[in-house]
Enzyme design. Structure first.
Site, mmCIF file in Angstrom:
data_model
loop_
_atom_site.group_PDB
_atom_site.id
_atom_site.type_symbol
_atom_site.label_atom_id
_atom_site.label_comp_id
_atom_site.label_asym_id
_atom_site.label_seq_id
_atom_site.Cartn_x
_atom_site.Cartn_y
_atom_site.Cartn_z
ATOM 1 N N TYR A 128 -56.529 -23.007 -11.025
ATOM 2 C CA TYR A 128 -56.745 -22.830 -9.605
ATOM 3 C C TYR A 128 -57.742 -23.851 -9.079
ATOM 4 O O TYR A 128 -57.491 -24.460 -7.728
ATOM 5 C CB TYR A 128 -57.021 -21.447 -9.135
ATOM 6 C CG TYR A 128 -57.159 -21.312 -7.828
ATOM 7 C CD1 TYR A 128 -56.118 -20.959 -7.016
ATOM 8 C CD2 TYR A 128 -58.460 -20.941 -7.059
ATOM 9 C CE1 TYR A 128 -56.327 -20.698 -5.566
ATOM 10 C CE2 TYR A 128 -58.414 -20.677 -5.782
ATOM 11 C CZ TYR A 128 -57.282 -20.538 -5.071
ATOM 12 O OH TYR A 128 -57.517 -20.514 -3.611
ATOM 13 N N SER A 152 -59.841 -24.285 -0.824
ATOM 14 C CA SER A 152 -60.574 -23.025 -1.224
ATOM 15 C C SER A 152 -62.045 -23.769 -1.699
ATOM 16 O O SER A 152 -62.313 -24.845 -1.747
ATOM 17 C CB SER A 152 -60.329 -22.728 -2.507
ATOM 18 O OG SER A 152 -61.404 -21.700 -3.248
#
Length: 257
Positions: free
Chosen positions: A167, A154
């Site tokens: 995250y 990501s």
């Protein structure tokens, strides 16, 4: 070691190749399954709780022999069992796509809201799970001699602006882990990360499509990233980026700029 450039021999053919995809029953994983199956690969569709989705996708994909595969990221014994099942039923593994992941939207400034249980669950699923999967499938991938591990990472690993601090940390860890693994798994296995910005899926619980559109509007390209856009990058990593390993590629519409 061969000095033959596979690209000089024509299109890279996935016929006869086996692709294992964690989190393969939905989102980026399912989109990747569709793209890779269309190129001739047999797909092992890894799932945790989405067995029915995996079975439906296996029936939908072009070709034959596609295998719904129980592949939960938090259970190392089950991951090893999945690798043994792939070897028994499909005989090989040439590509591993680590697409399974989890998160929860937690405001970064609310430190107390990111409790230990949530933090641990995210790290186990997003970091230890992919590592355990790579470890379990490494013997099969090495046997291929021309294998690829693709980790779905990501942009949050770079800019720290993801759904939660945990995250962001997990994806940064996944990227660095990919660098380490690329060193030790070559020359038989390449390791490449694909790092999208916000993707138009239901991956982040509670995130609206309006929030995804707002993020896309902030990018130079102003294009909403779809799961299939990430899948196309996965295909490129497998079929075209022959000399790429130990690095991550941004698929973010220029959001990092």
């Amino acid at each position: 070691m061969s000095d033959v450039n596979p690209g000089a021999l024509g299109p890279y053919d996935l016929a006869g190749k086996v692709v294992v995809i964690t989190g393969g029953s939905s989102g980026i994983g399912a989109a990747s399954a569709r793209r890779l199956a269309a190129l001739g690969a047999t797909i092992a569709i890894g799932y945790n709780s989405g067995r029915e989705r995996a079975e439906a996708l296996a029936a939908e994909l072009p070709g034959s022999g596609h295998l719904p595969l129980h592949l939960p990221m938090a259970d190392t014994a089950a991951i090893r069992a999945a690798a043994a099942e792939v070897e028994t039923k499909l005989g090989r593994a040439d590509v591993l796509v680590n697409s399974a992941g989890t998160t929860r939207a937690v405001p970064h400034a609310d430190l107390e809201a990111l409790d230990d249980e949530t933090f641990d669950r995210i790290l186990i699923t997003n970091v230890r799970g992919p590592y355990s999967t790579i470890r379990a499938f490494a013997p099969l991938l090495k046997r291929s001699g021309d294998a690829v591990v693709v980790n779905i990472s990501s942009l949050a690993a770079v800019n720290g602006l993801g759904s939660s601090i945990a995250y962001c940390a997990s994806k940064a860890a996944l990227d660095v882990m990919g660098v380490s693994l690329a060193r030790v798994l070559g020359p038989e296995i390449r390791v490449i990360g694909i790092s999208p910005a916000a993707v138009d899926t239901g991956f982040v619980p509670g995130r609206s499509r309006e929030a995804v559109l707002k993020q896309a509007a902030l990018t130079p390209l102003k294009i909403v990233c779809q799961a299939d856009d990430v899948a196309l990058a996965v295909v490129s990593a497998v079929t075209h980026l022959r000399l790429t390993t130990g690095t991550s590629l941004l698929v973010d519409g220029g959001r990092h700029l």
